[in-house]
Write an enzyme that holds these catalytic residues in place. Structure first.
Site, PDB file in Angstrom:
ATOM      1  N   ARG A 137       0.850  -1.183   0.000  1.00 26.64           N
ATOM      2  CA  ARG A 137       0.000   0.000   0.000  1.00 26.64           C
ATOM      3  C   ARG A 137       0.891   1.240   0.000  1.00 26.64           C
ATOM      4  O   ARG A 137       1.944   1.265   0.626  1.00 26.64           O
ATOM      5  CB  ARG A 137      -0.916   0.020   1.230  1.00 26.64           C
ATOM      6  CG  ARG A 137      -2.124  -0.904   1.109  1.00 26.64           C
ATOM      7  CD  ARG A 137      -3.105  -0.354   0.092  1.00 26.64           C
ATOM      8  NE  ARG A 137      -4.317  -1.129  -0.009  1.00 26.64           N
ATOM      9  CZ  ARG A 137      -4.534  -2.062  -0.933  1.00 26.64           C
ATOM     10  NH1 ARG A 137      -3.575  -2.378  -1.785  1.00 26.64           N
ATOM     11  NH2 ARG A 137      -5.694  -2.686  -0.992  1.00 26.64           N
ATOM     12  N   GLU A 144      -3.009   8.479  -5.577  1.00 28.85           N
ATOM     13  CA  GLU A 144      -3.131   7.849  -6.891  1.00 28.85           C
ATOM     14  C   GLU A 144      -4.271   8.506  -7.666  1.00 28.85           C
ATOM     15  O   GLU A 144      -5.340   8.718  -7.112  1.00 28.85           O
ATOM     16  CB  GLU A 144      -3.384   6.344  -6.742  1.00 28.85           C
ATOM     17  CG  GLU A 144      -2.226   5.606  -6.107  1.00 28.85           C
ATOM     18  CD  GLU A 144      -2.440   4.091  -6.005  1.00 28.85           C
ATOM     19  OE1 GLU A 144      -3.498   3.605  -6.466  1.00 28.85           O
ATOM     20  OE2 GLU A 144      -1.547   3.401  -5.493  1.00 28.85           O
ATOM     21  N   HIS A 183      -0.281   0.977 -10.119  1.00 22.97           N
ATOM     22  CA  HIS A 183      -1.066   0.057  -9.287  1.00 22.97           C
ATOM     23  C   HIS A 183      -1.601  -1.107 -10.126  1.00 22.97           C
ATOM     24  O   HIS A 183      -2.810  -1.356 -10.185  1.00 22.97           O
ATOM     25  CB  HIS A 183      -2.234   0.794  -8.620  1.00 22.97           C
ATOM     26  CG  HIS A 183      -2.715   0.105  -7.362  1.00 22.97           C
ATOM     27  ND1 HIS A 183      -3.200   0.802  -6.274  1.00 22.97           N
ATOM     28  CD2 HIS A 183      -2.803  -1.199  -7.019  1.00 22.97           C
ATOM     29  CE1 HIS A 183      -3.569  -0.052  -5.323  1.00 22.97           C
ATOM     30  NE2 HIS A 183      -3.340  -1.271  -5.765  1.00 22.97           N
TER      31      HIS A 183
END
Length: 307
Positions: free
Chosen positions: A213, A242, A261
């Site tokens: 994370r 993000e 991601h």
């Protein structure tokens, strides 16, 4: 979703309509696993018994009201393990063989002979010893790397890691490794665990890989450590913000690999996430134990392995 649509009333919604469709619902499938809409709609959950999230990480739905409720929470543990392990091996090989440097030289039409590193024999610390961390450890060991783990408890004879260090004393061990891989779940204990002190404890030749994370890392401290040469490079698939803002220095650093991601997202992954939910829905309807039940106090699915 066809099997579920044949067995139940299914309501589809975007985030802004969640509260309206949540009233009277028995189960909630959070397919958009990055959405933060559930806490704001929780007041409408008048008969909810089960929440399933289409990810391994559950931090977007770990708010106090859900923790305190009787609602069961499950996740999609197991879907991403092998793909993320391949990503980690890939970036380690990319660093060792300087693939990014070769591509830059190719784009300039420049022939420059260099020597590269061996990956085999390098020491790797995998921080997070759940299923994804274990899949990473097994693949890296098969490629000849020396792998150690860091988890909630220390273990001397772990089947995948050999030695597991306690995360509470992580800084005491960081300086012994060539690669440090972050794959720990996001909890109050792990948030910001990779800060200025952690990077200062690493070897100057070490590379940092984050597939866990973004909030595990203090981004400003990582940028400063890279600039100061405290660590040699980083491969980052997750970020505390993000998408990564266009003006973030990480984009343009030669010793940083950035991906959006996607380390676990291989062809067919979206269907697989629905299949995991469908399997659990069948179990739920038949009164069987659900797979991947999250301990809402720990913030992850407990198992025989350490976290």
């Amino acid at each position: 979703m066809d099997p579920i649509e044949r067995a139940a009333e299914v309501r589809y919604t975007r985030a802004d309509g969640l509260a309206d469709v949540l009233r009277g619902a028995d189960a909630l499938f959070v397919y958009d696993f990055l959405s933060t809409a559930v806490p704001g709609a929780w007041h409408a959950a008048d008969r909810l018994r089960w929440v399933h999230i289409a990810s391994a990480g559950v931090d977007p739905v770990m708010f106090p009201e859900l923790r305190a409720s009787d609602v069961v929470l499950t996740n999609s543990r197991g879907v991403f393990d092998g793909a993320i392990a391949e990503y980690v091996l890939g970036v380690i090989l990319a660093f060792a063989k300087d693939f990014a440097g070769s591509l830059r030289l190719q784009q300039r039409g420049e022939w420059r002979h260099r020597e590269t590193e061996r990956a085999a024999g390098r020491r790797v610390l995998v921080v997070g010893t759940g299923p994804i961390g274990r899949s990473i450890a097994r693949l890296l060991r098969a490629a000849g790397l020396d792998v150690t783990g860091a988890g909630r408890r220390a273990v001397a004879d772990d089947p995948d890691f050999g030695t597991v260090h306690a995360s509470a004393v992580l800084a005491d061990h960081l300086g012994h490794f060539d690669y440090v891989v972050a794959v720990a779940p996001l909890t109050e204990q792990t948030k910001g665990m990779f800060d200025a002190a952690a990077f200062a404890a690493m070897k100057p030749q070490a590379r940092f890989v984050n597939v866990g994370r973004g909030e595990l890392v203090v981004t400003a401290d990582l940028i400063e450590a890279l600039r100061a040469g405290e660590i040699a490079g980083a491969a980052l698939d997750v970020f505390d913000t993000e998408p990564l803002p266009p003006d973030n220095p990480l984009w343009t650093m030669d010793n940083v690999l950035v991906s959006p991601h996607m380390s676990g997202d291989v062809v067919g992954w979206r269907n697989t996430l629905v299949e995991v939910f469908t399997d659990n829905f069948t179990r739920w309807c038949e009164g069987q134990p659900l797979r991947n039940v999250v301990d809402k106090q720990l913030g992850y699915v407990p198992s025989g392995g350490n976290r």
